[in-house]
Motif scaffolding. Structure first.
Motif, PDB file in Angstrom:
ATOM      1  N   GLY A  19       0.822  -1.209   0.000  1.00  0.00           N
ATOM      2  CA  GLY A  19       0.000   0.000   0.000  1.00  0.00           C
ATOM      3  C   GLY A  19       0.853   1.255   0.000  1.00  0.00           C
ATOM      4  O   GLY A  19       2.084   1.206  -0.022  1.00  0.00           O
ATOM      5  N   PRO A  20       0.187   2.414   0.043  1.00  0.00           N
ATOM      6  CA  PRO A  20       0.881   3.684  -0.184  1.00  0.00           C
ATOM      7  C   PRO A  20       1.570   4.267   1.047  1.00  0.00           C
ATOM      8  O   PRO A  20       2.148   5.339   0.955  1.00  0.00           O
ATOM      9  CB  PRO A  20      -0.248   4.602  -0.650  1.00  0.00           C
ATOM     10  N   GLY A  21       1.516   3.626   2.170  1.00  0.00           N
ATOM     11  CA  GLY A  21       2.263   4.167   3.302  1.00  0.00           C
ATOM     12  C   GLY A  21       1.499   4.181   4.613  1.00  0.00           C
ATOM     13  O   GLY A  21       2.094   4.286   5.680  1.00  0.00           O
ATOM     14  N   PHE A 100       2.531  -4.636  -9.211  1.00  0.00           N
ATOM     15  CA  PHE A 100       2.518  -4.635 -10.677  1.00  0.00           C
ATOM     16  C   PHE A 100       2.384  -3.233 -11.264  1.00  0.00           C
ATOM     17  O   PHE A 100       2.149  -3.082 -12.460  1.00  0.00           O
ATOM     18  CB  PHE A 100       1.386  -5.521 -11.195  1.00  0.00           C
ATOM     19  N   ILE A 101       2.474  -2.211 -10.428  1.00  0.00           N
ATOM     20  CA  ILE A 101       2.444  -0.843 -10.971  1.00  0.00           C
ATOM     21  C   ILE A 101       3.763  -0.170 -10.619  1.00  0.00           C
ATOM     22  O   ILE A 101       4.027   0.141  -9.453  1.00  0.00           O
ATOM     23  CB  ILE A 101       1.225  -0.053 -10.443  1.00  0.00           C
ATOM     24  N   PHE A 102       4.616  -0.009 -11.606  1.00  0.00           N
ATOM     25  CA  PHE A 102       5.964   0.556 -11.441  1.00  0.00           C
ATOM     26  C   PHE A 102       6.698  -0.078 -10.263  1.00  0.00           C
ATOM     27  O   PHE A 102       7.394   0.609  -9.522  1.00  0.00           O
ATOM     28  CB  PHE A 102       5.898   2.085 -11.302  1.00  0.00           C
ATOM     29  N   VAL A 125      -2.914  -1.251  -2.504  1.00  0.00           N
ATOM     30  CA  VAL A 125      -3.465   0.044  -2.922  1.00  0.00           C
ATOM     31  C   VAL A 125      -2.316   0.835  -3.540  1.00  0.00           C
ATOM     32  O   VAL A 125      -1.343   1.149  -2.867  1.00  0.00           O
ATOM     33  CB  VAL A 125      -4.049   0.816  -1.726  1.00  0.00           C
ATOM     34  N   THR A 126      -2.420   1.100  -4.830  1.00  0.00           N
ATOM     35  CA  THR A 126      -1.339   1.819  -5.499  1.00  0.00           C
ATOM     36  C   THR A 126      -1.344   3.297  -5.082  1.00  0.00           C
ATOM     37  O   THR A 126      -2.378   3.840  -4.672  1.00  0.00           O
ATOM     38  CB  THR A 126      -1.457   1.651  -7.028  1.00  0.00           C
ATOM     39  N   ALA A 127      -0.173   3.938  -5.204  1.00  0.00           N
ATOM     40  CA  ALA A 127      -0.044   5.324  -4.752  1.00  0.00           C
ATOM     41  C   ALA A 127      -1.087   6.232  -5.404  1.00  0.00           C
ATOM     42  O   ALA A 127      -1.624   7.129  -4.746  1.00  0.00           O
ATOM     43  CB  ALA A 127       1.368   5.842  -5.046  1.00  0.00           C
ATOM     44  N   PRO A 234       8.853  10.701  -1.553  1.00  0.00           N
ATOM     45  CA  PRO A 234       7.962  10.226  -2.604  1.00  0.00           C
ATOM     46  C   PRO A 234       6.832  11.215  -2.858  1.00  0.00           C
ATOM     47  O   PRO A 234       6.192  11.688  -1.937  1.00  0.00           O
ATOM     48  CB  PRO A 234       7.409   8.915  -2.026  1.00  0.00           C
ATOM     49  N   ALA A 235       6.626  11.503  -4.119  1.00  0.00           N
ATOM     50  CA  ALA A 235       5.544  12.416  -4.474  1.00  0.00           C
ATOM     51  C   ALA A 235       4.945  12.004  -5.809  1.00  0.00           C
ATOM     52  O   ALA A 235       5.634  11.464  -6.680  1.00  0.00           O
ATOM     53  CB  ALA A 235       6.059  13.841  -4.547  1.00  0.00           C
ATOM     54  N   LEU A 236       3.670  12.268  -5.924  1.00  0.00           N
ATOM     55  CA  LEU A 236       2.924  11.880  -7.105  1.00  0.00           C
ATOM     56  C   LEU A 236       2.380  13.143  -7.754  1.00  0.00           C
ATOM     57  O   LEU A 236       1.964  14.058  -7.049  1.00  0.00           O
ATOM     58  CB  LEU A 236       1.753  11.031  -6.613  1.00  0.00           C
TER      59      LEU A 236
HETATM   60  N1  SAH Z   1       4.431   0.137  -6.799  1.00  0.00           N
HETATM   61  C1  SAH Z   1       4.224   1.458  -6.249  1.00  0.00           C
HETATM   62  C2  SAH Z   1       4.972   2.532  -7.013  1.00  0.00           C
HETATM   63  C3  SAH Z   1       6.474   2.387  -6.956  1.00  0.00           C
HETATM   64  S1  SAH Z   1       7.296   3.684  -7.809  1.00  0.00           S
HETATM   65  C4  SAH Z   1       2.725   1.761  -6.211  1.00  0.00           C
HETATM   66  O1  SAH Z   1       1.922   1.000  -6.770  1.00  0.00           O
HETATM   67  O2  SAH Z   1       2.348   2.768  -5.603  1.00  0.00           O
HETATM   68  C5  SAH Z   1       7.618   4.812  -6.499  1.00  0.00           C
HETATM   69  C6  SAH Z   1       6.825   6.084  -6.698  1.00  0.00           C
HETATM   70  O3  SAH Z   1       5.500   5.911  -6.239  1.00  0.00           O
HETATM   71  C7  SAH Z   1       7.346   7.265  -5.927  1.00  0.00           C
HETATM   72  O4  SAH Z   1       8.420   7.890  -6.575  1.00  0.00           O
HETATM   73  C8  SAH Z   1       6.120   8.157  -5.902  1.00  0.00           C
HETATM   74  O5  SAH Z   1       5.931   8.797  -7.139  1.00  0.00           O
HETATM   75  C9  SAH Z   1       5.001   7.131  -5.764  1.00  0.00           C
HETATM   76  N2  SAH Z   1       4.583   6.957  -4.369  1.00  0.00           N
HETATM   77  C10 SAH Z   1       4.603   5.831  -3.644  1.00  0.00           C
HETATM   78  N3  SAH Z   1       4.070   6.044  -2.420  1.00  0.00           N
HETATM   79  C11 SAH Z   1       3.696   7.335  -2.382  1.00  0.00           C
HETATM   80  C12 SAH Z   1       3.066   8.163  -1.409  1.00  0.00           C
HETATM   81  N4  SAH Z   1       2.705   7.698  -0.219  1.00  0.00           N
HETATM   82  N5  SAH Z   1       2.835   9.452  -1.720  1.00  0.00           N
HETATM   83  C13 SAH Z   1       3.177   9.957  -2.917  1.00  0.00           C
HETATM   84  N6  SAH Z   1       3.761   9.216  -3.887  1.00  0.00           N
HETATM   85  C14 SAH Z   1       4.020   7.929  -3.624  1.00  0.00           C
END
Ligand code: SAH
Length: 255
Positions: A19-21, A100-102, A125-127, A234-236
């Protein structure tokens, strides 16, 4: 115990999205497998508290930050997973977000397939989904966007090589992973390929966590705003008119 063919067959690798954190966004299956694992192989994007779910005698192996020189090269990491599974271990390979996402999840399990190792993939849960939800930016919306594209904004030799005409289409939301270093270039390219300079765009840092920060602006001003705010990975990056909804829909206000 001696390593036997039977032991080799009993090893398994779970490629688990963490998940995203935010720990609460872990799936039940991920939490259960982390709690049962003999060995956990993880990197820097794993949420705070996730490793506390592991058995106290579980082997925990840190394989580093993707973009740093200190990380284990991908081929060595793939072989590490094979070696652990061949030793009969139940291995959890933890990945941030969804594997499976980056996440190079495909590359890691290809080696497992080639080596005859059993494996399972546990989605996370992808970011994009996590950050969008916690920032109050719906990725699709009937009045704004009928499609959403995920792209990597990773800089290579100072440029971002992407299919810009398709990313600059109207009525679409585009989410860039790994793009904060290339933010100015991304905004420049989107404008050069037809999006208006005042097209809404946002950056979400550490989305879903107590460290979350959201900067909204437009393509012309986002890079400067993000620099002033001191936002790092990490930033999106989220690009699209859906970003306008954030002012009304934001609900998560970490203190
Ligand atoms: N597999 C991961 C992505 C890995 S690539 C997924 O599905 O989310 C790593 C990138 O994901 C980071 O450089 C950032 O762009 C993004 N990312 C991951 N966690 C994040 C978070 N909590 N907040 C913002 N961006 C995040």
């Amino acid at each position: 115990m001696e390593e036997t063919p039977a032991a080799a067959r009993s090893g398994i690798v779970y490629l688990v999205g963490s998940g995203p954190g935010n720990l609460e966004l872990l799936t039940l299956r991920a939490a259960r497998l982390i709690g049962e694992a003999d060995a956990i192989v993880y990197d820097h994007l794993v949420a705070d508290g996730v490793l506390d779910l592991a058995r106290s005698d579980a082997e925990q192996i840190y394989v580093g930050k993707e973009s740093s020189n200190h990380s284990l090269p991908q081929n060595e990491l793939n072989l590490l997973l094979v070696r652990l599974a061949r030793a009969g271990k139940q291995v959890v390979r933890l990945k941030g977000g969804d594997p499976f996402i980056f996440g190079r999840g495909g590359e890691e399990i290809e080696t497992l397939v080639d080596s005859g190792i059993r494996f399972e993939v546990v989605p996370g849960v992808t970011a994009a989904a996590g950050c969008a939800a916690y920032a109050g930016i719906p990725l699709t919306h009937r009045e704004h966007a009928q499609s959403v594209a995920f792209a990597t904004g990773h800089l290579k030799d100072g440029t971002v090589n992407l299919d810009w005409p398709s990313l600059a289409r109207p009525r679409q939301t585009v989410v860039f992973y790994m793009g904060v270093g290339g933010l100015a270039e991304i905004c420049r390219q989107l404008i050069a390929h037809g999006l208006p300079a005042n097209h809404p765009a946002a950056v979400v840092h550490s989305g879903t966590t107590v460290r979350q920060r959201v900067v909204t602006a437009d393509l012309a001003t986002l890079a400067a705003r993000v620099e002033i705010a001191g936002i790092t990975a990490p930033a999106l990056i989220i690009v699209g008119t859906v970003v306008r909804l954030q002012a009304k829909l934001a609900w998560f206000h970490p203190t």
